[in-house]
Design a protein around this motif. Structure first.
Motif, PDB file in Angstrom:
ATOM      1  N   TRP A 162       0.409   2.512 -13.604  1.00 44.93           N
ATOM      2  CA  TRP A 162       0.797   1.397 -12.738  1.00 44.93           C
ATOM      3  C   TRP A 162       2.157   1.668 -12.125  1.00 44.93           C
ATOM      4  O   TRP A 162       2.958   2.427 -12.658  1.00 44.93           O
ATOM      5  CB  TRP A 162       0.807   0.064 -13.493  1.00 44.93           C
ATOM      6  CG  TRP A 162       1.826  -0.028 -14.584  1.00 44.93           C
ATOM      7  CD1 TRP A 162       1.653   0.269 -15.904  1.00 44.93           C
ATOM      8  CD2 TRP A 162       3.196  -0.427 -14.450  1.00 44.93           C
ATOM      9  NE1 TRP A 162       2.810   0.080 -16.591  1.00 44.93           N
ATOM     10  CE2 TRP A 162       3.779  -0.355 -15.728  1.00 44.93           C
ATOM     11  CE3 TRP A 162       3.976  -0.844 -13.380  1.00 44.93           C
ATOM     12  CZ2 TRP A 162       5.110  -0.674 -15.948  1.00 44.93           C
ATOM     13  CZ3 TRP A 162       5.301  -1.168 -13.612  1.00 44.93           C
ATOM     14  CH2 TRP A 162       5.856  -1.085 -14.887  1.00 44.93           C
ATOM     15  N   TYR A 163       2.374   1.034 -10.971  1.00 44.65           N
ATOM     16  CA  TYR A 163       3.680   1.093 -10.323  1.00 44.65           C
ATOM     17  C   TYR A 163       3.878  -0.185  -9.523  1.00 44.65           C
ATOM     18  O   TYR A 163       2.929  -0.881  -9.188  1.00 44.65           O
ATOM     19  CB  TYR A 163       3.826   2.335  -9.435  1.00 44.65           C
ATOM     20  CG  TYR A 163       2.825   2.436  -8.321  1.00 44.65           C
ATOM     21  CD1 TYR A 163       3.069   1.880  -7.075  1.00 44.65           C
ATOM     22  CD2 TYR A 163       1.617   3.105  -8.499  1.00 44.65           C
ATOM     23  CE1 TYR A 163       2.156   1.971  -6.041  1.00 44.65           C
ATOM     24  CE2 TYR A 163       0.689   3.210  -7.481  1.00 44.65           C
ATOM     25  CZ  TYR A 163       0.967   2.645  -6.248  1.00 44.65           C
ATOM     26  OH  TYR A 163       0.048   2.731  -5.243  1.00 44.65           O
ATOM     27  N   MET A 164       5.139  -0.500  -9.238  1.00 45.01           N
ATOM     28  CA  MET A 164       5.485  -1.676  -8.431  1.00 45.01           C
ATOM     29  C   MET A 164       5.890  -1.202  -7.046  1.00 45.01           C
ATOM     30  O   MET A 164       6.549  -0.177  -6.899  1.00 45.01           O
ATOM     31  CB  MET A 164       6.655  -2.438  -9.063  1.00 45.01           C
ATOM     32  CG  MET A 164       6.336  -3.145 -10.354  1.00 45.01           C
ATOM     33  SD  MET A 164       5.270  -4.552 -10.184  1.00 45.01           S
ATOM     34  CE  MET A 164       6.333  -5.722  -9.357  1.00 45.01           C
ATOM     35  N   GLY A 165       5.483  -1.964  -6.022  1.00 40.54           N
ATOM     36  CA  GLY A 165       5.832  -1.627  -4.650  1.00 40.54           C
ATOM     37  C   GLY A 165       4.795  -0.711  -4.029  1.00 40.54           C
ATOM     38  O   GLY A 165       3.629  -0.708  -4.411  1.00 40.54           O
ATOM     39  N   MET A 166       5.235   0.090  -3.064  1.00 41.23           N
ATOM     40  CA  MET A 166       4.366   1.047  -2.385  1.00 41.23           C
ATOM     41  C   MET A 166       4.484   2.399  -3.080  1.00 41.23           C
ATOM     42  O   MET A 166       5.509   2.713  -3.677  1.00 41.23           O
ATOM     43  CB  MET A 166       4.763   1.171  -0.907  1.00 41.23           C
ATOM     44  CG  MET A 166       4.723  -0.152  -0.147  1.00 41.23           C
ATOM     45  SD  MET A 166       3.098  -0.915  -0.120  1.00 41.23           S
ATOM     46  CE  MET A 166       2.244   0.195   0.954  1.00 41.23           C
ATOM     47  N   LEU A 167       3.458   3.228  -2.963  1.00 42.87           N
ATOM     48  CA  LEU A 167       3.461   4.522  -3.645  1.00 42.87           C
ATOM     49  C   LEU A 167       4.555   5.440  -3.104  1.00 42.87           C
ATOM     50  O   LEU A 167       5.201   6.156  -3.869  1.00 42.87           O
ATOM     51  CB  LEU A 167       2.079   5.190  -3.511  1.00 42.87           C
ATOM     52  CG  LEU A 167       1.906   6.522  -4.234  1.00 42.87           C
ATOM     53  CD1 LEU A 167       2.152   6.350  -5.724  1.00 42.87           C
ATOM     54  CD2 LEU A 167       0.528   7.086  -3.990  1.00 42.87           C
ATOM     55  N   ALA A 168       4.789   5.398  -1.792  1.00 43.24           N
ATOM     56  CA  ALA A 168       5.813   6.263  -1.191  1.00 43.24           C
ATOM     57  C   ALA A 168       7.216   5.862  -1.633  1.00 43.24           C
ATOM     58  O   ALA A 168       8.072   6.722  -1.867  1.00 43.24           O
ATOM     59  CB  ALA A 168       5.700   6.216   0.327  1.00 43.24           C
ATOM     60  N   THR A 169       7.461   4.552  -1.744  1.00 43.66           N
ATOM     61  CA  THR A 169       8.776   4.053  -2.152  1.00 43.66           C
ATOM     62  C   THR A 169       8.592   3.008  -3.251  1.00 43.66           C
ATOM     63  O   THR A 169       8.726   1.808  -3.013  1.00 43.66           O
ATOM     64  CB  THR A 169       9.510   3.415  -0.957  1.00 43.66           C
ATOM     65  OG1 THR A 169       8.673   2.378  -0.427  1.00 43.66           O
ATOM     66  CG2 THR A 169       9.811   4.432   0.117  1.00 43.66           C
ATOM     67  N   PRO A 170       8.301   3.435  -4.466  1.00 43.33           N
ATOM     68  CA  PRO A 170       8.034   2.456  -5.534  1.00 43.33           C
ATOM     69  C   PRO A 170       9.299   1.741  -5.992  1.00 43.33           C
ATOM     70  O   PRO A 170      10.378   2.311  -6.045  1.00 43.33           O
ATOM     71  CB  PRO A 170       7.443   3.315  -6.652  1.00 43.33           C
ATOM     72  CG  PRO A 170       7.958   4.680  -6.411  1.00 43.33           C
ATOM     73  CD  PRO A 170       8.160   4.810  -4.926  1.00 43.33           C
TER      74      PRO A 170
END
Length: 183
Positions: A90-98
């Motif tokens: 999992w990650y928060m935000g967008m994949l390019a700029t998490p």
């Protein structure tokens, strides 16, 4: 008429006496009662009801390709990638700029549930209204099992996440899963 005869009456080679007839039991009433009881219990029992989870689907009237105006706040957006072997990334935000780097997790109360609760508190800081919270985008890879998808939907219900969607996984996210050994 159904009868029950209890046998007997044969001789053993001694004096011949008059035959004693065995009493007959009429079973018609018993069979009738059995069918009445079976019918009664069949009609009065309730079958087990299927358990289902409410799932909101988009309107059929609107074409989703036309609706590109929807902006999702990156600070409140959590993306969950389901990989192989019951593993989650999992990650928060967008994949390019998490906003938070991709993190590996497992299912259960010590895994993804803690992360969802932590990210819900994080997302509430950036909400415009008090009732707004975390927005979750769930993406299952080809290596994921159906059970894993159901488990993550259960986690959404347990944690009372109000906004979540099931989306298509992108090639960049597949690359990320492959780099982490989850694809």
């Amino acid at each position: 008429m159904a009868e029950l005869n209890t046998g007997g009456g044969g001789g053993d080679g001694k004096k011949v006496r008059s035959k004693k007839s065995n009493p007959g039991v009429d079973l018609t009433a018993m069979v009738d009662l059995a069918f009445l009881l079976i019918t009664f219990f069949m009609l009065t029992t309730t079958l087990s009801k299927p358990q289902s989870m409410p799932l909101a689907m988009p309107d059929k009237e609107k074409d989703p390709a036309e609706d590109t105006d929807t902006k999702v706040p990156e600070d409140r957006m959590m993306t969950i990638l389901i990989g192989k072997d019951n593993k989650i990334l999992w990650y928060m935000g967008m994949l390019a700029t998490p906003r938070m780097e991709p993190t590996e997790a497992t299912f259960g109360k010590d895994g993804i549930r803690k992360d969802i609760l932590k990210n819900t508190a994080y997302a509430k800081k950036f909400a415009d209204k008090p009732d707004e919270g975390l927005i979750v985008n769930i993406k299952a890879s080809d290596a994921a099992s159906y059970r894993n998808l159901v488990d993550i939907l259960d986690e959404m219900a347990i944690n009372k996440v109000q906004l979540y969607a099931i989306g298509d996984i992108t090639p960049e996210e597949i690359t990320l899963l492959t780099d982490k050994g989850l694809y």
